[in-house]
Design an enzyme around this catalytic site. Structure first.
Site, PDB file in Angstrom:
ATOM      1  N   HIS A 143       0.825  -1.214   0.000  1.00  0.00           N
ATOM      2  CA  HIS A 143       0.000   0.000   0.000  1.00  0.00           C
ATOM      3  C   HIS A 143       0.851   1.253   0.000  1.00  0.00           C
ATOM      4  CE1 HIS A 143       0.909   0.791   4.242  1.00  0.00           C
ATOM      5  NE2 HIS A 143       0.607  -0.463   4.524  1.00  0.00           N
ATOM      6  N   CYS A 151       3.003  -4.839   6.755  1.00  0.00           N
ATOM      7  CA  CYS A 151       2.757  -4.736   5.309  1.00  0.00           C
ATOM      8  C   CYS A 151       4.010  -4.236   4.588  1.00  0.00           C
ATOM      9  CB  CYS A 151       1.593  -3.778   5.062  1.00  0.00           C
ATOM     10  SG  CYS A 151       0.039  -4.271   5.851  1.00  0.00           S
TER      11      CYS A 151
END
Length: 336
Positions: A143, A151
């Site tokens: 992202h 992440c």
């Protein structure tokens, strides 16, 4: 009531990890820049052609590979990863803030055009391999927003272009793309440096897929049996991830067999060289310690010898303890 519970659970899942949604502002439809399209054409591919993404953790690199007119994949561009969580090694459980490693299949359903982190796509963790090993976690994304909680975080500009490349590939008729995530480039030299890691067996398994791609320049299909990744499986049905691998499940070409043998020999050589270096360093350290001990012993012996010379060859006399004076009686004074 049941419907509300289900909706609440779904919302909680979306907000976990790197999830979350925001209102649609159309950012996921921003077209590729003309110079990007021209760069793709110059390497013999188009936005609609198949693609693959490869992540190299220790280099903070996300590579986009595109299939060219010749059928092989070429690297189009490498993007710097702003941040990823944890250490080198796979993710094990929800909340360990560890970014995953392995092979993942990304479909349109894993895209998040309304991410709180500008744009995002889900890595697909846990996959078949992760689940058979009891690993847990949710909403592990690639992202934007340059921040990470397990992440892989990119700049907004980078994820904007990556997202558009993925979108165009899907719209070109490709149902999915492969995401390969490695701790480092899976060379014999790199792997040998981590020979004592608890993840060594896992990483050597990942190397099988890495080597196939390096040789064929095309992502190998993967499945799981005997709790390990297998590639280019000659089976019409999915394998039991915990069951025995069927005979001949793994396709090995002559070129791949030769490469694997060469890689194995190189790995053994690197490990032997590292072990020899470690032994030399340990021996040198021991020699240094022995020399220091010998020097200390010599210093003590010389000090004792010199002390003996100043005392006429006899042991130094013991210092006498002071004798406390005994008070004497004063003479009597006759006052008559």
């Amino acid at each position: 009531m049941l419907g509300k519970i289900i909706m609440a659970a779904g919302l909680a899942a979306m907000l976990a990890g790197c999830g979350g949604i925001k209102m649609d502002d159309g950012r996921h439809r921003i077209p590729l820049k003309s110079e990007t399209v021209s760069a793709l054409a110059a390497m013999g591919t188009t936005p609609g052609d198949a693609m693959m993404i490869r992540i190299i953790k220790d280099e903070n690199a996300l590579e986009v590979w595109k299939r060219t007119s010749g059928g092989q994949f070429k690297m189009f561009r490498s993007y710097e990863i702003c941040a990823w969580s944890g250490d080198l090694g796979p993710k094990f459980k929800e909340g360990d803030r560890q970014a995953p490693e392995g092979f993942y299949t990304i479909t349109p359903g894993l895209m998040n055009p309304r991410s709180n982190y500008f744009l995002a796509f889900n890595t697909g963790f846990p996959n078949k391999f992760d689940r058979v090993h009891g690993r847990t976690g949710s909403n592990l994304m690639v992202h934007g927003d340059c921040s990470s909680s397990g992440c892989y975080s990119m700049t907004d500009d980078s994820i904007g272009e990556i997202y558009a490349l993925v979108r165009e590939s899907f719209e070109g008729g490709n149902p999915s793309f492969q995401l390969q995530i490695y701790p480092f480039r899976m060379t014999a030299q790199k792997l040998a440096k981590h020979k004592d890691s608890e993840h060594f067996a896992f990483w050597t398994n990942l190397k099988e897929g890495y080597d196939r791609f390096e040789l064929a320049r095309a992502p190998a299909s993967w499945d799981v049996c005997e709790k390990r990744y297998v590639f280019d499986v000659a089976s019409a049905t999915p394998l039991d991830p915990a069951g025995a691998c069927p005979p001949g499940a793994r396709t090995v070409t002559a070129a791949l067999s030769e490469k694997q043998a060469a890689e194995k020999a190189a790995l053994d050589t690197e490990i032997a060289a590292l072990d020899a270096k470690k032994a030399r360093e340990a021996a040198a350290l021991q020699r240094e310690k022995d020399a220091e001990a010998a020097a200390k012993a010599r210093g003590e012996a010389i000090g004792s010898f010199i002390g003996g010379l100043f005392n006429g060859g006899a042991p130094a006399p013991q210092q006498s303890q002071p004798v406390e004076a005994v008070p004497q009686p004063k003479p009597r004074i006759d006052r008559s």
